[in-house]
Design an enzyme around this catalytic site. Structure first.
Site, PDB file in Angstrom:
ATOM      1  N   ASN A  14       0.813  -1.209   0.000  1.00  0.00           N
ATOM      2  CA  ASN A  14       0.000   0.000   0.000  1.00  0.00           C
ATOM      3  C   ASN A  14       0.847   1.259   0.000  1.00  0.00           C
ATOM      4  O   ASN A  14       2.039   1.239   0.298  1.00  0.00           O
ATOM      5  CB  ASN A  14      -0.911   0.028   1.236  1.00  0.00           C
ATOM      6  N   SER A  65       2.836   1.758   8.230  1.00  0.00           N
ATOM      7  CA  SER A  65       1.655   2.437   7.690  1.00  0.00           C
ATOM      8  C   SER A  65       0.360   2.051   8.401  1.00  0.00           C
ATOM      9  O   SER A  65      -0.609   2.820   8.354  1.00  0.00           O
ATOM     10  CB  SER A  65       1.518   2.180   6.186  1.00  0.00           C
ATOM     11  N   SER A  90       2.003  -4.326   4.297  1.00  0.00           N
ATOM     12  CA  SER A  90       1.944  -2.905   4.632  1.00  0.00           C
ATOM     13  C   SER A  90       3.289  -2.239   4.379  1.00  0.00           C
ATOM     14  O   SER A  90       4.345  -2.824   4.651  1.00  0.00           O
ATOM     15  CB  SER A  90       1.546  -2.719   6.098  1.00  0.00           C
ATOM     16  N   ASP A  91       3.246  -1.013   3.842  1.00  0.00           N
ATOM     17  CA  ASP A  91       4.468  -0.238   3.854  1.00  0.00           C
ATOM     18  C   ASP A  91       4.836   0.005   5.313  1.00  0.00           C
ATOM     19  O   ASP A  91       3.974   0.002   6.200  1.00  0.00           O
ATOM     20  CB  ASP A  91       4.289   1.086   3.107  1.00  0.00           C
ATOM     21  N   TYR A  92       6.127   0.186   5.552  1.00  0.00           N
ATOM     22  CA  TYR A  92       6.617   0.210   6.925  1.00  0.00           C
ATOM     23  C   TYR A  92       5.848   1.225   7.789  1.00  0.00           C
ATOM     24  O   TYR A  92       5.763   2.407   7.456  1.00  0.00           O
ATOM     25  CB  TYR A  92       8.095   0.557   6.941  1.00  0.00           C
TER      26      TYR A  92
END
Length: 383
Positions: A255, A292, A288-290
């Site tokens: 994302n 997020s 998930s992006d870190y």
């Protein structure tokens, strides 16, 4: 190097002759809720090991029920390839031998300009690759990254970046293939093909990112919301992702940090489920992006607490929390036990994680031959 012998007492999920779906369902039926939730989480390498590349004492509780992913064994340490491979083997040995079901972990790394690790090959940034107009070159480059990663015990690369960027003020422009959605799509598809290979059992999971609109932020500011009309969203910003899903069967999507029309992408079911899965037919894992998922609460103020952020992300279509377990884990377990999220919703995400692990061949071959990793920095693109 296999870790078990198939006989009449071997659980069905351990039998490589069975279909992936059969193995997933058999394993899922054996898992406790704690073990399921653990598969949706992750841990940084430095949470599990010391600077010397050895498993740190007293960290067993972080792996008690297994783990979905390990974050950046090479990139978040100063280990050389052979040391990183030895640590990867030690982590997998612990999971295979010391957890009840012996489920191996996926290890992921950053790969924007090559594998981000000591002694690995550094390649030009994506914006430079785009200027070549040579998808075959990009595919060969990604194939080299695949070779280096698998030799080091790594299984998922956080790339390609498929953001379309038309504002040079945005600070991550160099990570993109530029401003033209067709060119971004062609280069992205080539990268996915090179990274995943002809057979994912010897390939690396590609992660198409960032879904979506990250590079179109207001004022070129990082994380700022983009202002994109419905048609432009489809024709320009979603186009490269759709191409990757429909033509390459990309195995993972990440994302974007931003929001669209007031909804954080990490909690947007229209984006992560309706469009991605139902319209395009995506069958892989959304990661998930870190941090997020935490940002759903702290940046976007779209949740009442961290548990609510985790539930919103999961129900929207998020499968794995990176880079470390925070809003999932115990918070998600409590949400299941209190009825805030259904057991069926957990199972849907766990199935996707397990399917990826079986497809990668991790249950048959969780280890790497460390004698083959010392020279990976000398690898180069094929002619």
């Amino acid at each position: 190097m296999t870790t078990f012998k198939v006989d009449q007492d071997t659980p069905l999920y351990r039998d490589p002759a069975r279909t992936v779906d059969d193995r997933v369902e058999d394993l899922l039926a054996r898992m406790t809720v704690e073990e399921k939730v653990a598969q949706l989480g992750s841990r940084w390498v430095f949470e599990l090991a010391g600077a010397d590349g050895r498993l740190a004492p007293g960290r067993d509780h972080l792996l008690e029920h297994g783990i979905g992913q390990v974050t950046r064994i090479s990139g978040a340490s100063s280990l050389r390839p052979q040391q990183a491979a030895e640590l990867a083997n030690a982590l997998q040995r612990h999971l295979v031998d010391e957890t009840r079901l012996g489920i191996p972990a996926i290890v992921h790394e950053e790969i924007c300009s090559g594998l981000m690790a000591r002694d690995a090959t550094i390649f030009p940034q994506a914006i430079g690759l785009a200027s070549t107009w040579e998808p075959t070159l990009v595919e060969a480059l990604a194939d080299t990254i695949r070779t280096q990663m698998r030799a080091t015990g790594l299984h998922q690369g956080l790339g390609p970046v498929l953001d379309v960027c038309r504002d040079p003020r945005w600070g991550r422009l160099e990570e993109t293939f530029g401003e033209d959605p067709y060119l971004v799509g062609r280069m992205g598809v080539a990268f996915v093909r090179g990274l995943q290979g002809e057979d994912i059992a010897s390939g690396v999971v590609a992660t198409a990112k960032h879904l979506v609109g990250y590079g179109a932020s207001e004022g070129g500011m990082n994380w700022a919301p983009p202002h994109i009309g419905a048609r432009e969203l489809r024709d320009v910003y979603l186009h490269p992702f759709e191409a990757a899903v429909r033509t390459t069967r990309v195995r993972s999507v990440m994302n974007s940090y931003n929001e669209l029309d007031g909804i954080p992408c990490a909690a947007d079911s229209m984006l992560l489920t309706t469009i991605l899965r139902e319209e395009w037919g995506f069958e892989g894992c959304v990661v998930s992006d870190y941090f997020s998922i935490r940002q759903i609460l702290e940046c976007h103020e779209f949740a009442v607490d961290a548990q609510d952020a985790g539930v919103k992300a999961l129900e929207a279509g998020m499968d794995v929390e990176l880079p470390s377990t925070d809003c999932f884990g115990e918070r998600l377990l409590d949400a299941v036990n209190s009825g805030l999220v259904s057991a069926e919703t957990i199972d849907v995400a766990v199935r996707r994680v397990l399917r990826t692990k079986f497809a990668l061949g991790l249950f048959e071959q969780p280890f790497v031959d460390t004698s083959k990793t010392a020279e990976i920095g000398r690898a180069s693109c094929r002619e």
